[in-house]
Scaffold this motif. Structure first.
Motif, mmCIF file in Angstrom:
data_model
loop_
_atom_site.group_PDB
_atom_site.id
_atom_site.type_symbol
_atom_site.label_atom_id
_atom_site.label_comp_id
_atom_site.label_asym_id
_atom_site.label_seq_id
_atom_site.Cartn_x
_atom_site.Cartn_y
_atom_site.Cartn_z
ATOM 1 N N LEU A 144 32.015 -0.357 49.583
ATOM 2 C CA LEU A 144 32.816 -1.416 48.938
ATOM 3 C C LEU A 144 33.506 -2.250 50.133
ATOM 4 O O LEU A 144 33.439 -3.637 50.040
ATOM 5 C CB LEU A 144 33.824 -0.993 48.041
ATOM 6 N N ILE A 145 34.162 -1.520 51.145
ATOM 7 C CA ILE A 145 34.799 -2.297 52.107
ATOM 8 C C ILE A 145 33.551 -3.076 53.172
ATOM 9 O O ILE A 145 33.811 -4.385 53.248
ATOM 10 C CB ILE A 145 35.663 -1.207 53.226
ATOM 11 N N ALA A 146 32.661 -2.444 53.510
ATOM 12 C CA ALA A 146 31.433 -3.224 54.122
ATOM 13 C C ALA A 146 30.980 -4.374 53.407
ATOM 14 O O ALA A 146 30.800 -5.544 53.952
ATOM 15 C CB ALA A 146 30.498 -2.125 54.503
ATOM 16 N N ALA A 147 30.876 -4.366 52.256
ATOM 17 C CA ALA A 147 30.397 -5.372 51.221
ATOM 18 C C ALA A 147 31.474 -6.461 51.357
ATOM 19 O O ALA A 147 30.985 -7.580 51.109
ATOM 20 C CB ALA A 147 29.797 -4.635 49.723
ATOM 21 N N GLY A 148 32.491 -6.205 51.107
ATOM 22 C CA GLY A 148 33.609 -7.020 50.988
ATOM 23 C C GLY A 148 33.778 -7.885 52.195
ATOM 24 O O GLY A 148 33.845 -9.187 52.341
ATOM 25 N N VAL A 149 33.866 -7.060 53.444
ATOM 26 C CA VAL A 149 33.948 -7.590 54.761
ATOM 27 C C VAL A 149 32.689 -8.652 55.023
ATOM 28 O O VAL A 149 32.793 -9.950 55.459
ATOM 29 C CB VAL A 149 34.098 -6.843 55.897
ATOM 30 N N VAL A 204 41.134 4.153 46.987
ATOM 31 C CA VAL A 204 41.727 2.961 47.756
ATOM 32 C C VAL A 204 41.063 1.814 47.917
ATOM 33 O O VAL A 204 41.523 0.478 47.362
ATOM 34 C CB VAL A 204 42.419 3.552 49.051
ATOM 35 N N ALA A 205 39.668 2.123 48.351
ATOM 36 C CA ALA A 205 38.972 0.951 48.558
ATOM 37 C C ALA A 205 38.515 0.392 47.054
ATOM 38 O O ALA A 205 38.362 -1.048 47.049
ATOM 39 C CB ALA A 205 37.649 1.354 49.279
ATOM 40 N N PHE A 206 38.312 0.893 46.146
ATOM 41 C CA PHE A 206 37.883 0.435 44.814
ATOM 42 C C PHE A 206 38.945 -0.536 44.225
ATOM 43 O O PHE A 206 38.993 -1.550 43.825
ATOM 44 C CB PHE A 206 37.764 1.684 44.042
ATOM 45 N N TYR A 207 40.289 0.026 44.282
ATOM 46 C CA TYR A 207 41.397 -0.825 43.873
ATOM 47 C C TYR A 207 41.833 -1.967 44.535
ATOM 48 O O TYR A 207 42.146 -2.847 44.157
ATOM 49 C CB TYR A 207 42.368 0.195 43.480
ATOM 50 N N LEU A 208 41.487 -1.738 46.069
ATOM 51 C CA LEU A 208 41.799 -2.918 46.999
ATOM 52 C C LEU A 208 40.614 -3.914 46.594
ATOM 53 O O LEU A 208 41.189 -5.018 46.570
ATOM 54 C CB LEU A 208 41.598 -2.444 48.380
ATOM 55 N N ILE A 209 39.520 -3.605 46.752
ATOM 56 C CA ILE A 209 38.554 -4.705 46.414
ATOM 57 C C ILE A 209 38.914 -5.391 45.070
ATOM 58 O O ILE A 209 38.526 -6.622 44.821
ATOM 59 C CB ILE A 209 37.164 -3.942 46.350
ATOM 60 N N SER A 210 39.028 -4.459 43.696
ATOM 61 C CA SER A 210 39.488 -5.151 42.535
ATOM 62 C C SER A 210 40.511 -6.043 42.683
ATOM 63 O O SER A 210 40.585 -7.020 41.866
ATOM 64 C CB SER A 210 39.620 -3.890 41.529
ATOM 65 N N LEU A 218 41.936 -14.912 47.670
ATOM 66 C CA LEU A 218 41.316 -14.011 48.543
ATOM 67 C C LEU A 218 39.816 -13.878 48.235
ATOM 68 O O LEU A 218 38.953 -14.546 48.951
ATOM 69 C CB LEU A 218 42.023 -12.685 47.921
ATOM 70 N N PHE A 219 39.559 -12.800 47.343
ATOM 71 C CA PHE A 219 38.026 -12.954 47.102
ATOM 72 C C PHE A 219 37.517 -13.663 45.724
ATOM 73 O O PHE A 219 36.305 -13.874 45.694
ATOM 74 C CB PHE A 219 37.627 -11.447 47.124
#
Length: 421
Positions: A144-149, A204-210, A218-219
């Motif tokens: 998720l973090i890599a995909a978001g960045v 943490v990553a899931f709720y952060l990206i959500s 932002l996104f």
């Protein structure tokens, strides 16, 4: 005074058996080795899957109602259901003979490779951590973090075609490495268990990206109320390998390169030697002068980057129209299965990823053509993991030898005449 019988007695010792030859030992190690165990685990899982297909098939259930009067009907129904299901699985994953042209018939193979691409990347990351003695359960968060960045770089900038794609991929690798490095740093400095840390980082990553996807500026895509990002700029999209008629992109070639790279690191570099030494015995490695804490940190950085490429593939190839919080599609956990089936060896992981990609691609055709629940394929995958995790069970089923052990010597036959002497 009786005379003492000094006559020599016949030799009653059993004849000495010849030690096994070098070829017999090699054959014994191969037959009981991990490769044969992995192949037989897949075979057993497919057999059990065939039983489940037969039990859930309406035709088999109908024919079994009068089994004792006409048993041949039941066996014919079982053969028809199982063979048609696995034929559909083959046609949906390898080649469809019903298509008019070769280009159309080979499309299922490209779909299998498309599904296998993120699984291989994730499996390489998990397998690398396994070789160092660490359990990277944080594949979902790293994806998720890599995909978001990578996606943020993909839609936020307008760079030249090749440069934009390279920058987006490097940014995604850095994001995955950062998220994996957090667990490695905590493991090295505080002794925190990486399993607990990586699981928590998944949430943490899931709720952060959500949160990012639901926040304008932002996104979240401008003018949209849905938790979805803007589309990726065309210059940052991974191009297809064989044209727009296939979904397979150049990400598969990159995954092949990553497999070669990981193999070289583990088997031909001094860093790989330190990885393997720490994985075998961290205490002995520490005595030998290896900085075990630093190895943990570096291994998780590399593991997070490799798993993160699966997220890059999802953002820049599979969902270029916009990413969502569920883009990982359980790849992070499937990567653990692929790494286990591949025995944490790069090329074994590559082959295991191809197998699971084929199962995933063919399951949709099997469900559509035969009305078979797709969950049966998931059961087959789970059974593969079960048997992979229990080599003694597979050896017991097929009566395979254990590598490194000598065959049991037969006990000598002692007759009554020999015993009397």
């Amino acid at each position: 005074m009786s005379q003492i019988d000094t006559a020599p007695k016949p030799d009653t010792a059993p004849p000495a058996t010849e030690p096994p030859s070098r070829w017999q030992i090699a054959l014994r190690d191969i037959m009981g080795g991990s490769v044969i165990i992995s192949i037989l685990a897949v075979v057993i899982a497919l057999v059990i899957g065939a039983i489940l297909i037969a039990l859930t098939d309406p035709g088999v259930q109908k024919a079994s109602a009068y089994f004792f009067s006409r048993p041949a009907d039941t066996f014919n129904a079982i053969w028809t259901s199982v063979s048609s299901a696995y034929l559909s699985l083959f046609q949906g994953s390898i080649y469809n003979f019903g298509r008019p042209t070769f280009a159309a018939g080979i499309r299922p193979l490209t779909e299998s490779l498309t599904f296998a691409t993120p699984l291989i990347a994730g499996g390489l990351g998990v397998g690398l951590a396994f070789r160092v003695g660490m359990f990277n359960i944080g594949g979902r968060g790293q994806i998720l973090i890599a995909a978001g960045v990578a996606g943020w770089v993909g839609w936020s900038f307008n760079l030249p075609p090749v440069i934009h794609l390279i920058v987006a991929i490097l940014a995604g690798l850095a994001g995955g490495a950062l998220w994996g490095g957090i667990a490695g740093l905590l493991k090295a400095r505080t002794g925190a268990h990486e399993v607990i840390v990586t699981i928590m980082l998944n949430y943490v990553a899931f709720y952060l990206i959500s949160y990012f996807l639901r926040t304008p500026g932002l996104f979240q895509a401008p003018g949209s109320n849905n938790p979805k990002s803007p589309p990726i700029h065309p210059n940052a999209i991974l191009p297809p390998m064989f044209g727009d008629q296939y979904n397979l992109t150049w990400a598969f070639v990159i995954v092949i390169g990553l497999t070669v790279l990981v193999w070289w690191i583990l088997n031909r570099s001094s860093l790989g030697f330190r990885f393997r030494a720490v994985g075998e015995n961290p205490n002995a490695a520490r005595v030998a002068g290896i900085d075990v804490k630093n190895i943990y940190f570096v291994a998780m950085l590399m593991s997070g980057a490799l798993v993160g490429f699966a997220g890059i593939n999802q953002a820049l190839a599979t969902f270029p129209q916009g990413i969502t919080a569920d883009l990982d599609a359980s790849i992070g956990f499937d990567a653990i299965t692929v790494a286990l089936l591949g025995r944490s060896r790069p090329w074994g992981i590559f082959i295991a990823g191809l197998l699971f990609g084929a199962l995933k691609a063919g399951s949709f055709t099997m469900q559509a053509a035969n009305n078979i629940p797709i969950d049966i394929v998931l059961v087959v995958q789970s059974l593969i993991v079960l048997f992979i995790a229990a080599p003694p069970l597979v050896r017991a089923i097929f009566r395979l030898p254990t590598p490194g052990t000598e065959p049991k010597r037969q006990r000598p036959i002692v007759t009554k005449e020999v015993a009397a002497k």
